[in-house]
Design a protein around this motif. Sequence first.
Motif, PDB file in Angstrom:
ATOM      1  N   GLU A 110      29.910  39.210  42.531  1.00 15.27           N
ATOM      2  CA  GLU A 110      30.309  39.804  41.251  1.00 15.27           C
ATOM      3  C   GLU A 110      31.802  40.123  41.247  1.00 15.27           C
ATOM      4  O   GLU A 110      32.495  39.866  40.255  1.00 15.27           O
ATOM      5  N   ALA A 111      32.292  40.685  42.351  1.00 11.33           N
ATOM      6  CA  ALA A 111      33.715  41.027  42.410  1.00 11.33           C
ATOM      7  C   ALA A 111      34.586  39.783  42.329  1.00 11.33           C
ATOM      8  O   ALA A 111      35.625  39.783  41.658  1.00 11.33           O
ATOM      9  N   LEU A 112      34.175  38.716  43.000  1.00 13.19           N
ATOM     10  CA  LEU A 112      34.951  37.481  42.984  1.00 13.19           C
ATOM     11  C   LEU A 112      34.994  36.875  41.588  1.00 13.19           C
ATOM     12  O   LEU A 112      36.049  36.402  41.136  1.00 13.19           O
ATOM     13  N   MET A 113      33.887  36.924  40.871  1.00 14.87           N
ATOM     14  CA  MET A 113      33.872  36.366  39.521  1.00 14.87           C
ATOM     15  C   MET A 113      34.737  37.197  38.570  1.00 14.87           C
ATOM     16  O   MET A 113      35.384  36.652  37.670  1.00 14.87           O
ATOM     17  N   ALA A 114      34.779  38.513  38.776  1.00 17.19           N
ATOM     18  CA  ALA A 114      35.663  39.355  37.969  1.00 17.19           C
ATOM     19  C   ALA A 114      37.126  39.014  38.258  1.00 17.19           C
ATOM     20  O   ALA A 114      37.963  38.951  37.350  1.00 17.19           O
ATOM     21  N   PRO A 356      28.557  37.065  32.083  1.00 17.49           N
ATOM     22  CA  PRO A 356      28.752  36.151  30.948  1.00 17.49           C
ATOM     23  C   PRO A 356      29.292  34.799  31.411  1.00 17.49           C
ATOM     24  O   PRO A 356      30.028  34.703  32.395  1.00 17.49           O
ATOM     25  N   GLU A 357      28.905  33.751  30.692  1.00 18.75           N
ATOM     26  CA  GLU A 357      29.422  32.410  30.981  1.00 18.75           C
ATOM     27  C   GLU A 357      30.937  32.377  30.731  1.00 18.75           C
ATOM     28  O   GLU A 357      31.438  33.072  29.851  1.00 18.75           O
ATOM     29  N   PRO A 358      31.673  31.587  31.470  1.00 16.36           N
ATOM     30  CA  PRO A 358      31.277  30.690  32.565  1.00 16.36           C
ATOM     31  C   PRO A 358      31.274  31.343  33.931  1.00 16.36           C
ATOM     32  O   PRO A 358      31.306  30.653  34.953  1.00 16.36           O
ATOM     33  N   TYR A 359      31.220  32.685  33.954  1.00 17.09           N
ATOM     34  CA  TYR A 359      31.321  33.399  35.224  1.00 17.09           C
ATOM     35  C   TYR A 359      29.951  33.804  35.768  1.00 17.09           C
ATOM     36  O   TYR A 359      29.852  34.712  36.582  1.00 17.09           O
ATOM     37  N   ASN A 360      28.920  33.092  35.334  1.00 23.32           N
ATOM     38  CA  ASN A 360      27.559  33.370  35.812  1.00 23.32           C
ATOM     39  C   ASN A 360      27.144  32.449  36.935  1.00 23.32           C
ATOM     40  O   ASN A 360      25.991  32.458  37.361  1.00 23.32           O
ATOM     41  N   HIS A 361      28.079  31.649  37.438  1.00 20.82           N
ATOM     42  CA  HIS A 361      27.793  30.827  38.619  1.00 20.82           C
ATOM     43  C   HIS A 361      29.094  30.611  39.375  1.00 20.82           C
ATOM     44  O   HIS A 361      30.176  30.787  38.841  1.00 20.82           O
ATOM     45  N   ILE A 362      28.976  30.227  40.618  1.00 19.03           N
ATOM     46  CA  ILE A 362      30.144  30.152  41.471  1.00 19.03           C
ATOM     47  C   ILE A 362      30.239  28.794  42.170  1.00 19.03           C
ATOM     48  O   ILE A 362      30.701  28.675  43.285  1.00 19.03           O
ATOM     49  N   GLY A 363      29.780  27.766  41.487  1.00 23.51           N
ATOM     50  CA  GLY A 363      29.847  26.425  42.041  1.00 23.51           C
ATOM     51  C   GLY A 363      28.949  26.275  43.247  1.00 23.51           C
ATOM     52  O   GLY A 363      27.808  26.722  43.249  1.00 23.51           O
ATOM     53  N   MET A 364      29.491  25.717  44.316  1.00 25.28           N
ATOM     54  CA  MET A 364      28.695  25.471  45.503  1.00 25.28           C
ATOM     55  C   MET A 364      28.853  26.565  46.551  1.00 25.28           C
ATOM     56  O   MET A 364      28.239  26.493  47.627  1.00 25.28           O
ATOM     57  N   ALA A 365      29.644  27.579  46.267  1.00 24.33           N
ATOM     58  CA  ALA A 365      29.836  28.653  47.240  1.00 24.33           C
ATOM     59  C   ALA A 365      28.528  29.418  47.445  1.00 24.33           C
ATOM     60  O   ALA A 365      27.757  29.599  46.510  1.00 24.33           O
ATOM     61  N   LYS A 366      28.266  29.827  48.664  1.00 24.46           N
ATOM     62  CA  LYS A 366      27.057  30.593  48.966  1.00 24.46           C
ATOM     63  C   LYS A 366      27.452  31.941  49.532  1.00 24.46           C
ATOM     64  O   LYS A 366      27.801  32.053  50.693  1.00 24.46           O
TER      65      LYS A 366
END
Length: 367
Positions: A110-114, A356-366
């Motif tokens: 969550e912090a990374l997407m923010a 919210p989109e587009p920050y609801n996924h982080i690509g292939m990062a796990k």
Amino acid sequence: MEQRLRVGILGAARNVPFSVLEPIRNNADLAAKIDIMGISSLEQKEAETAAKGWGIMKAYKSFEELLQDSSIDAVYNVLPREVRAAWTIRALMAGKHVLSETPLGVNAKEALMAQRAAEDCGRVLLEGTHPKCHPVTKRVREMIMHGKVGSLEHIDLNLPVGHGLDGKMVCSRAGALMSLGCHGVAIVRALAGEEPKVISATAQPSKENPEVDLTMSCNLRFPSGGAAHIGCSVAPDSKEAPSVFTITGSGGCIRVKEWFTGKGKSSNEIALVQFDESGERFVERIDNPQVRDTFYFMLMTFISEIREQERRQEVGLPWAYGQSKGPGDAVMSIALIDAIYKAAGMKPRPSASPLPEPYNHIGMAKL
């Protein structure tokens, strides 16, 4: 004359009066730089009650109405942790700078997407880890860097429930690490100037909810060889315990007691004992008026960061942060919190509210 930063508050949290309103009212230099334009809450009636009781000029009907107001430059997000990151991202997407309550999100993802949203939207995002902003914390870091205690060997930091802003009831639901340890992790990282690894962690689970940590104790190791211990507790019997940190080195130790008591008030006294032949003890006091509490310095840092980035025309860029380390620092702290949970045999906190989109996924990062 520089225009005042026009701020709206997301959430009618109990700490708003002492974390925002009192520092502004008590310090003319801060009041000259900021205006609190309004407040919103989950329910309009709650926002109206807060605005009337706290002397805020406007109560918005909803979070969306506040974010759509073009007269608002920035928001202070004090919403519950579970929805905080989602509304921080929405505020950034609406063109607002954001000062977020600590922690920025419930986990590192969550912090990374923010952080990514702030960079994409060209807006300043800071996590309000206010004890880091206080001159005592900064002075202790200077003393470590200048070799006042020799080479750093150990940092010990203990945070009781009285340190928390949310009150004993909310802290007991969130757990010790998420409500108190988020400050401890950030402060230890700031004092050491290094990124630690988790060596061990032990949690005492709550009887009411085993997934909530009543106490958390963790041991960390720095690349340079130094170590740290963070202890935090939301147990009722810790209410009267002081917030204390001790830094020990090869040539001395630094002790600071009650440097933060939970409502911004802080000690300005630093005790230094040097292990030379005389074993001298020095007491240093920071020349800081009582009205300039940790929240005063947090708000001034936020305003200065925005104005400085605007002057350089590099707003929101990851390398543009000069008054603070920016949201990337918050990401590192929350990643360390996730690691402490794992070391204690607990699961990192899962996201409870979709981003919210587009920050609801982080690509292939796990993460």
